[in-house]
Every structure is written in structure tokens, then in C-alpha cells.
Design a protein around this motif. Structure first.
Motif, PDB file in Angstrom:
ATOM      1  N   LYS A 110       1.199  -0.954   0.001  1.00 21.73           N
ATOM      2  CA  LYS A 110       0.313   0.253   0.230  1.00 21.73           C
ATOM      3  C   LYS A 110       0.922   1.147  -0.097  1.00 21.73           C
ATOM      4  N   SER A 111       1.677   0.848   0.984  1.00 20.02           N
ATOM      5  CA  SER A 111       3.378   2.065   1.004  1.00 20.02           C
ATOM      6  C   SER A 111       4.278   2.082  -0.772  1.00 20.02           C
ATOM      7  N   THR A 112       4.332   3.808  -0.904  1.00 18.90           N
ATOM      8  CA  THR A 112       6.172   3.407  -1.642  1.00 18.90           C
ATOM      9  C   THR A 112       7.088   2.824  -1.279  1.00 18.90           C
ATOM     10  N   ASP A 113       6.925   3.533   0.359  1.00 21.63           N
ATOM     11  CA  ASP A 113       8.109   2.752   1.114  1.00 21.63           C
ATOM     12  C   ASP A 113       8.948   1.419   0.923  1.00 21.63           C
ATOM     13  N   MET A 114       7.653   0.710   0.890  1.00 20.54           N
ATOM     14  CA  MET A 114       7.899  -0.399   0.428  1.00 20.54           C
ATOM     15  C   MET A 114       8.575  -1.158  -0.990  1.00 20.54           C
ATOM     16  N   LEU A 115       8.361  -0.121  -1.627  1.00 20.40           N
ATOM     17  CA  LEU A 115       9.235   0.076  -2.551  1.00 20.40           C
ATOM     18  C   LEU A 115      10.622   0.118  -2.674  1.00 20.40           C
ATOM     19  N   ARG A 116      11.096   1.234  -1.245  1.00 21.50           N
ATOM     20  CA  ARG A 116      12.125   1.580  -1.035  1.00 21.50           C
ATOM     21  C   ARG A 116      13.253   0.147  -0.950  1.00 21.50           C
ATOM     22  N   CYS A 117      12.351   0.152   0.553  1.00 18.89           N
ATOM     23  CA  CYS A 117      12.727  -1.172   0.795  1.00 18.89           C
ATOM     24  C   CYS A 117      13.440  -2.317   0.683  1.00 18.89           C
ATOM     25  N   TYR A 118      12.591  -2.781  -0.776  1.00 17.06           N
ATOM     26  CA  TYR A 118      13.046  -4.042  -1.212  1.00 17.06           C
ATOM     27  C   TYR A 118      13.393  -3.348  -2.255  1.00 17.06           C
ATOM     28  N   GLY A 119      13.777  -2.344  -2.713  1.00 12.71           N
ATOM     29  CA  GLY A 119      14.880  -1.743  -3.597  1.00 12.71           C
ATOM     30  C   GLY A 119      16.207  -1.649  -2.903  1.00 12.71           C
ATOM     31  N   ASN A 120      16.230  -1.142  -2.242  1.00 16.09           N
ATOM     32  CA  ASN A 120      17.398  -0.905  -1.103  1.00 16.09           C
ATOM     33  C   ASN A 120      19.383  -1.990  -1.540  1.00 16.09           C
ATOM     34  N   SER A 121      18.997  -3.413  -1.499  1.00 13.71           N
ATOM     35  CA  SER A 121      19.559  -4.441  -1.660  1.00 13.71           C
ATOM     36  C   SER A 121      20.175  -4.047  -3.013  1.00 13.71           C
ATOM     37  N   ALA A 122      19.845  -3.292  -3.481  1.00 10.16           N
ATOM     38  CA  ALA A 122      20.549  -3.099  -4.850  1.00 10.16           C
ATOM     39  C   ALA A 122      20.330  -2.419  -5.994  1.00 10.16           C
ATOM     40  N   THR A 123      20.361  -0.852  -5.200  1.00 12.72           N
ATOM     41  CA  THR A 123      19.647   0.328  -5.499  1.00 12.72           C
ATOM     42  C   THR A 123      21.032   0.260  -6.463  1.00 12.72           C
ATOM     43  N   ALA A 124      22.616   0.573  -6.730  1.00 16.39           N
ATOM     44  CA  ALA A 124      23.440   1.116  -6.606  1.00 16.39           C
ATOM     45  C   ALA A 124      23.491   0.226  -7.581  1.00 16.39           C
ATOM     46  N   GLU A 125      23.303  -0.737  -8.371  1.00 20.48           N
ATOM     47  CA  GLU A 125      23.510  -2.048  -9.639  1.00 20.48           C
ATOM     48  C   GLU A 125      22.305  -0.982 -10.251  1.00 20.48           C
ATOM     49  N   ARG A 126      21.226  -0.991 -10.092  1.00 18.05           N
ATOM     50  CA  ARG A 126      19.827   0.416 -10.892  1.00 18.05           C
ATOM     51  C   ARG A 126      20.462   1.384 -11.415  1.00 18.05           C
ATOM     52  N   ALA A 127      21.875   1.622 -10.547  1.00 12.17           N
ATOM     53  CA  ALA A 127      21.664   3.401 -10.569  1.00 12.17           C
ATOM     54  C   ALA A 127      22.592   3.355 -11.927  1.00 12.17           C
ATOM     55  N   GLN A 128      24.147   1.782 -11.447  1.00  9.52           N
ATOM     56  CA  GLN A 128      24.680   1.520 -12.517  1.00  9.52           C
ATOM     57  C   GLN A 128      23.795   1.132 -14.540  1.00  9.52           C
ATOM     58  N   SER A 129      23.226   0.573 -13.948  1.00  7.42           N
ATOM     59  CA  SER A 129      22.493   0.411 -15.850  1.00  7.42           C
ATOM     60  C   SER A 129      22.148   1.291 -15.927  1.00  7.42           C
ATOM     61  N   THR A 130      21.393   1.992 -15.319  1.00  3.35           N
ATOM     62  CA  THR A 130      20.501   3.587 -16.097  1.00  3.35           C
ATOM     63  C   THR A 130      21.162   4.438 -16.515  1.00  3.35           C
ATOM     64  N   HIS A 131      22.357   4.239 -16.100  1.00  7.68           N
ATOM     65  CA  HIS A 131      24.077   5.034 -16.435  1.00  7.68           C
ATOM     66  C   HIS A 131      24.033   4.856 -17.653  1.00  7.68           C
ATOM     67  N   ARG A 132      24.562   3.599 -17.622  1.00  7.97           N
ATOM     68  CA  ARG A 132      24.795   2.783 -19.024  1.00  7.97           C
ATOM     69  C   ARG A 132      23.791   3.095 -20.417  1.00  7.97           C
ATOM     70  N   VAL A 133      22.264   3.119 -19.939  1.00  5.94           N
ATOM     71  CA  VAL A 133      21.348   2.979 -20.777  1.00  5.94           C
ATOM     72  C   VAL A 133      21.745   4.675 -21.364  1.00  5.94           C
ATOM     73  N   LEU A 134      21.318   6.117 -20.278  1.00  9.08           N
ATOM     74  CA  LEU A 134      21.554   7.312 -20.824  1.00  9.08           C
ATOM     75  C   LEU A 134      22.926   7.388 -21.406  1.00  9.08           C
ATOM     76  N   GLU A 135      23.663   6.684 -21.299  1.00  8.66           N
ATOM     77  CA  GLU A 135      25.248   7.128 -22.025  1.00  8.66           C
ATOM     78  C   GLU A 135      25.235   9.085 -21.869  1.00  8.66           C
ATOM     79  N   LEU A 136      25.227   9.387 -20.626  1.00 10.27           N
ATOM     80  CA  LEU A 136      25.282  10.908 -20.691  1.00 10.27           C
ATOM     81  C   LEU A 136      26.496  10.699 -20.586  1.00 10.27           C
TER      82      LEU A 136
END
Length: 140
Positions: A110-136
Motif C-alpha cells: 500500500k505504501s511506496t516505502d515498501m519499494l525503497r525497502c525491497y529495492g535498497n539491496s540493489a540500488t547501486a546496480e540499478r543506478a549503474q545500469s540506468t547510467h549506461r542506458v542513458l549514456e550521459l
């Protein structure tokens, strides 16, 4: 394909099929040897996902825990447990840019807090993947 009937004469489970029959495939009912759910046909309302090997009863929570740990060890996945599957699903969903409200609905949050709770374990990997995709870094 021959138009004459093909007849099986062995003791194994084969069927007689003719070219005029409506279906060339024969559906076989699962046996207790090949399908755990086939063991107990008396209870039509048996909706349990995990069944015991003996008796087709519901596997208790500790039994599920032990079974998952064994399957994880067999697959060389250390420390396998049911909750790890939720973290992995959430991580992969977010890594693939899945819709967050859809994930919340699937997981029963019900809460977006759960997204952060369950997503924290791999936040760095997702950030690096997004950075590669965006090719900034390539736009300089």
C-alpha cells in the motif's frame, strides 16, 4: 503420415490412433509417480502449492523453508529463503524499468516505502545500469 491405423502392442501406455480420428494426440492423466498433485484426487478443493511427499498434505511453513534451502543448495544459491524471492523480484522489476504501481499491486503493498525497502539491496546496480542506458558520459 500413413492412413492406416497404428496400433501399439506393448505393455507401455500407448494408444491406437487412426487417420480418421479427430486428434492424433492422447492426453494422459498424471500419475502419483510423476505429479505430486495427482496423489490426492479426493479433495477437489486442495489449493496448496507445496505438498508433502507422503500423503499429499499441505507442506507446513518450516517444511517449505527446508525445501527452499535444499533446492537453493542444489542450485548453488546460498542462503535461499522465500523472502529472498520477493527481494529478487522487486530488484529485477525495477532494474528493467517496470512500473512501480504495478509492482506494488503485484506484491500487495500500500505504501511506496515498501519499494525503497525491497529495492535498497540493489540500488547501486540499478543506478549503474540506468547510467549506461542513458549514456550521459558519451554526450560530452
Amino acid at each position: 503420415m500413413s492412413t492406416s491405423p497404428a496400433t501399439a502392442s506393448s505393455s507401455t501406455a500407448k494408444a491406437t490412433v487412426s487417420a480418421s480420428s479427430p486428434s492424433a494426440t492422447v492426453a494422459h492423466k498424471p500419475s502419483a509417480d510423476t505429479c505430486p498433485r495427482a496423489r490426492d484426487t479426493t479433495d477437489e478443493n486442495n489449493q496448496h502449492l507445496f505438498l508433502t511427499e507422503r500423503g499429499a498434505r499441505q507442506l507446513k511453513p518450516n517444511g517449505i523453508k527446508i525445501m527452499l534451502r535444499r533446492r537453493g543448495n542444489d542450485s548453488e544459491i546460498p542462503h535461499m529463503h522465500a523472502h529472498r524471492l520477493r527481494h529478487t523480484l522487486s530488484h529485477n522489476w525495477q532494474l528493467e524499468q517496470g512500473n512501480e504501481s504495478d509492482l506494488m499491486a503485484l506484491m500487495g503493498w500500500k505504501s511506496t516505502d515498501m519499494l525503497r525497502c525491497y529495492g535498497n539491496s540493489a540500488t547501486a546496480e540499478r543506478a549503474q545500469s540506468t547510467h549506461r542506458v542513458l549514456e550521459l558520459g558519451d554526450r560530452v
